[in-house]
Write an enzyme that holds these catalytic residues in place. Structure first.
Site, PDB file in Angstrom:
ATOM      1  N   HIS A   1      95.096  42.760  36.450  1.00 22.61           N
ATOM      2  CA  HIS A   1      96.004  43.490  35.560  1.00 22.61           C
ATOM      3  C   HIS A   1      96.176  42.747  34.229  1.00 22.61           C
ATOM      4  CE1 HIS A   1      97.762  44.759  39.635  1.00 22.61           C
ATOM      5  NE2 HIS A   1      97.388  45.904  39.101  1.00 22.61           N
TER       6      HIS A   1
ATOM      7  N   GLN B   1      88.406  56.428  39.836  1.00 18.20           N
ATOM      8  CA  GLN B   1      89.545  56.724  38.963  1.00 18.20           C
ATOM      9  C   GLN B   1      89.131  56.647  37.489  1.00 18.20           C
ATOM     10  OE1 GLN B   1      93.556  54.900  39.693  1.00 18.20           O
ATOM     11  NE2 GLN B   1      93.010  53.558  38.017  1.00 18.20           N
TER      12      GLN B   1
HETATM   13  P1  AMP Z   1      97.044  49.338  40.189  1.00 14.96           P
HETATM   14  O1  AMP Z   1      98.281  48.577  39.886  1.00 14.96           O
HETATM   15  O2  AMP Z   1      96.352  48.882  41.420  1.00 14.96           O
HETATM   16  O3  AMP Z   1      97.226  50.826  40.098  1.00 14.96           O
HETATM   17  O4  AMP Z   1      96.021  48.980  39.021  1.00 14.96           O
HETATM   18  C1  AMP Z   1      96.360  49.135  37.672  1.00 14.96           C
HETATM   19  C2  AMP Z   1      95.121  48.947  36.846  1.00 14.96           C
HETATM   20  O5  AMP Z   1      94.593  47.647  37.056  1.00 14.96           O
HETATM   21  C3  AMP Z   1      94.002  49.933  37.201  1.00 14.96           C
HETATM   22  O6  AMP Z   1      93.349  50.347  36.022  1.00 14.96           O
HETATM   23  C4  AMP Z   1      93.103  49.103  38.072  1.00 14.96           C
HETATM   24  O7  AMP Z   1      91.769  49.539  38.060  1.00 14.96           O
HETATM   25  C5  AMP Z   1      93.225  47.752  37.408  1.00 14.96           C
HETATM   26  N1  AMP Z   1      92.832  46.697  38.349  1.00 14.96           N
HETATM   27  C6  AMP Z   1      93.327  46.487  39.591  1.00 14.96           C
HETATM   28  N2  AMP Z   1      92.681  45.460  40.192  1.00 14.96           N
HETATM   29  C7  AMP Z   1      91.761  45.016  39.298  1.00 14.96           C
HETATM   30  C8  AMP Z   1      90.778  43.987  39.319  1.00 14.96           C
HETATM   31  N3  AMP Z   1      90.604  43.193  40.371  1.00 14.96           N
HETATM   32  N4  AMP Z   1      90.007  43.830  38.214  1.00 14.96           N
HETATM   33  C9  AMP Z   1      90.169  44.628  37.140  1.00 14.96           C
HETATM   34  N5  AMP Z   1      91.084  45.612  37.052  1.00 14.96           N
HETATM   35  C10 AMP Z   1      91.863  45.806  38.112  1.00 14.96           C
END
Ligand code: AMP
Length: 282
Positions: free
Chosen positions: A38, A154
């Site tokens: 994030h 997504q």
């Molecule tokens: P989430 O809080 O899981 O909904 O993720 C929020 C954003 O962070 C989304 O765009 C995810 O794809 C991105 N994200 C989550 N985990 C990772 C990761 N390991 N590497 C890069 N982006 C991430």
């Protein structure tokens, strides 16, 4: 510390000056319990935008019955400290009632692409994601929004939404951030016990082995079979899907030799925890 915004009018007040003088606003939608993945999105936004806004909202309409909505990890205090360290300007963290009135009935239908892969078991998941992201775009009036390619389906669906609904926002993707042993960072990794955490590493081991050996395969089903077997060596691992898709539109591919960009995508349950990962194959 970033400014904490709880209501839509607080967001409007905060962004109005940026809009007035035409400054770039970057948005990073999240569900909180933030990790380096994030934060990396925010670091990129910080370089490219005048104003960096995170949203932290565990979006109920993207969870199905029996999923982890109630126990999804929450850590507002820790998140604010982390976002301070990347220099975020504001955090929009609304209560559910701010986002959805009791009679909310308008949703973004993402169509067929939202029913394949993760959408097969997570019905209405992408409808919920697209709806909340469109709302966040409208609330913040952001110029660009940052998403991780860890959630590859997504990412493709949101790019399609922007294109097909003629939205003015630019979608920017960043590569998956991983722990040193290769496991893709995820807020849900906190559900894993130590031994499950070790088993989970097999997912990335399998994907990178597939990428490394790609040229050895003529037939994609052999590649899938061998990749599955790396993951299935772990007793606690249960593969929900493992598929190679066209990287641009997630359509099925006939053979490995079309010269197009592919992505190998998987969802695996370790114990009760569902993890997703993918690797781009060129
Ligand atoms: P989430 O809080 O899981 O909904 O993720 C929020 C954003 O962070 C989304 O765009 C995810 O794809 C991105 N994200 C989550 N985990 C990772 C990761 N390991 N590497 C890069 N982006 C991430």
């Amino acid at each position: 510390m970033p400014k904490l915004l709880r209501t839509i009018s607080e967001v409007s007040d905060f962004t109005s000056l940026y809009h007035l003088v035409n400054r770039r606003i970057g948005l990073i939608p999240t569900m909180g319990a933030l990790h380096e993945g994030h934060l990396e999105l925010g670091r990129k936004a910080r370089k490219e935008c005048d104003c960096v806004i995170y949203s932290i909202f565990v979006n109920p309409i993207q969870f199905g019955k029996g999923e982890d909505l109630e126990r999804y990890p929450r850590d507002m205090k820790g998140d604010m400290e982390k976002l301070d360290s990347v220099g975020a300007d504001a955090v929009f963290a609304p209560e559910t009632a701010i986002m959805y009135g009791k009679d909310h009935s308008t949703f973004v239908d993402t169509g067929r692409i939202g029913r394949i892969l993760c959408g097969r078991t997570r019905k209405n998941h992408f409808r919920g994601v697209a709806t909340v992201v469109l709302k966040l775009f409208n609330i913040t009036g952001c110029d660009q929004a940052y998403f991780g390619k860890k959630d590859y389906q997504q990412f493709v669906i949101l790019k399609k939404m922007v294109r097909e609904l003629d939205l003015p926002h630019e979608i920017i993707g960043i590569d998956t951030i991983r722990d040193p042993d290769g496991l893709a960072m995820s807020s849900r990794n906190s559900y894993l016990s130590d031994s499950q955490r070790k088993s989970a590493v097999s997912i990335y081991r399998a994907l990178s082995k597939a990428k490394g050996n790609l040229l050895k395969y003529k037939d994609k089903s052999d590649l899938i079979r061998d990749t599955r077997s790396v993951i299935e060596k772990e007793k606690s691992a249960e593969i929900e899907y493992l598929e190679i898709r066209n990287a641009d539109d997630l359509s099925k591919i006939k053979s490995l030799k079309t010269g197009k960009k592919f992505v190998l995508m998987t969802a695996v349950k370790i114990g009760g925890t569902r993890l997703i990962d993918n690797i781009e194959l060129n």
